[in-house]
Design a protein around this motif. Structure first.
Motif, PDB file in Angstrom:
ATOM      1  N   THR A 164     -88.919  21.310 -47.319  1.00 13.45           N
ATOM      2  CA  THR A 164     -89.671  22.224 -48.189  1.00 13.45           C
ATOM      3  C   THR A 164     -90.924  21.466 -48.595  1.00 13.45           C
ATOM      4  O   THR A 164     -91.625  20.968 -47.733  1.00 13.45           O
ATOM      5  CB  THR A 164     -88.820  22.629 -49.417  1.00 13.45           C
ATOM      6  OG1 THR A 164     -88.354  21.439 -50.069  1.00 13.45           O
ATOM      7  CG2 THR A 164     -87.622  23.470 -49.007  1.00 13.45           C
ATOM      8  N   THR A 165     -91.170  21.344 -49.889  1.00 11.32           N
ATOM      9  CA  THR A 165     -92.277  20.491 -50.324  1.00 11.32           C
ATOM     10  C   THR A 165     -91.915  19.025 -50.170  1.00 11.32           C
ATOM     11  O   THR A 165     -92.781  18.164 -50.185  1.00 11.32           O
ATOM     12  CB  THR A 165     -92.637  20.778 -51.794  1.00 11.32           C
ATOM     13  OG1 THR A 165     -91.463  20.582 -52.597  1.00 11.32           O
ATOM     14  CG2 THR A 165     -93.135  22.208 -51.957  1.00 11.32           C
ATOM     15  N   HIS A 214     -87.826  13.073 -53.181  1.00 13.28           N
ATOM     16  CA  HIS A 214     -87.010  14.190 -53.664  1.00 13.28           C
ATOM     17  C   HIS A 214     -86.410  13.894 -55.031  1.00 13.28           C
ATOM     18  O   HIS A 214     -86.341  14.771 -55.875  1.00 13.28           O
ATOM     19  CB  HIS A 214     -85.890  14.497 -52.663  1.00 13.28           C
ATOM     20  CG  HIS A 214     -85.110  15.705 -53.012  1.00 13.28           C
ATOM     21  ND1 HIS A 214     -85.588  16.975 -52.820  1.00 13.28           N
ATOM     22  CD2 HIS A 214     -83.885  15.851 -53.579  1.00 13.28           C
ATOM     23  CE1 HIS A 214     -84.699  17.839 -53.232  1.00 13.28           C
ATOM     24  NE2 HIS A 214     -83.653  17.183 -53.694  1.00 13.28           N
TER      25      HIS A 214
END
Length: 190
Positions: free
Chosen positions: A56-57, A164
């Motif tokens: 994702t990001t 993350h």
């Protein structure tokens, strides 16, 4: 001759013989010579981990090279029971993909991959006493092994830990109870 000492000697010899047979089975039976075939399935394992933790990001599991961690763990650290469950699970997964979609897992679309992994997750989700007994006798299921190693490998990888999760190279003082702000990343492995 003392009968008690003769019986002790016979039992000692029998015990040593039995212990040596068990020792040979334990050390030779657990050899890693047959465990080097997972590297050939690295692409499949990478795709599976990427479905569990997609990019994702933050980077996904494939970018964090979690599949290399899983292969290394399964070849060097797992029990034979878990290793066999894992390799049999990979084989069954590929056979199901070929029979349902006429292609291997790596070539399936993203929707098909998510369906396959969702089916694996729903099959392994029972937590009753029967499943606990089964896990003790037969070992963890393929998906349970894959999912736990994916999460562990991702959280301990450099990308996962620094991008993350909240990563502080030099932590401050220890606070037992900390308030998290809205949308703050956490540092946890379970």
């Amino acid at each position: 001759m003392n009968r008690r000492s003769a019986i002790k000697g016979i039992l000692a010899v029998a015990g040593l013989g039995y212990a040596s047979v068990i020792g040979v089975k334990y050390f030779i039976g657990q050899s890693n010579k047959d465990r080097r075939k997972l590297k050939a399935q690295a692409a499949l394992i990478a795709e599976l981990t990427n479905v569990i933790i997609p990019p994702t990001t933050t980077p996904g599991a494939k970018e964090a090279l979690v599949h290399e961690f899983i292969i290394s763990y399964m070849e060097d650290c797992s029990s034979m029971k878990e290793y066999n469950n894992f390799t049999n699970g990979l084989t069954e997964l590929q056979e199901n993909c070929v029979s349902n979609y006429n292609k291997y897992f790596e070539n399936c679309t993203a929707v098909q991959k998510n369906e396959i992994v969702k089916d694996l997750d729903s099959d392994s989700g029972s937590t009753g006493i029967i499943s606990k007994i089964s896990n003790k006798l037969q070992g963890r299921s393929f998906y349970d092994i894959l999912k736990s190693l994916t999460i562990e490998g991702y959280c301990t990888s450099e990308m996962g830990a620094t991008q993350h999760l909240v990563y502080q190279l030099i932590p401050g003082k220890y606070n037992a109870i900390t308030q998290l702000s809205k949308n703050q990343k956490s540092w946890a492995t379970k």
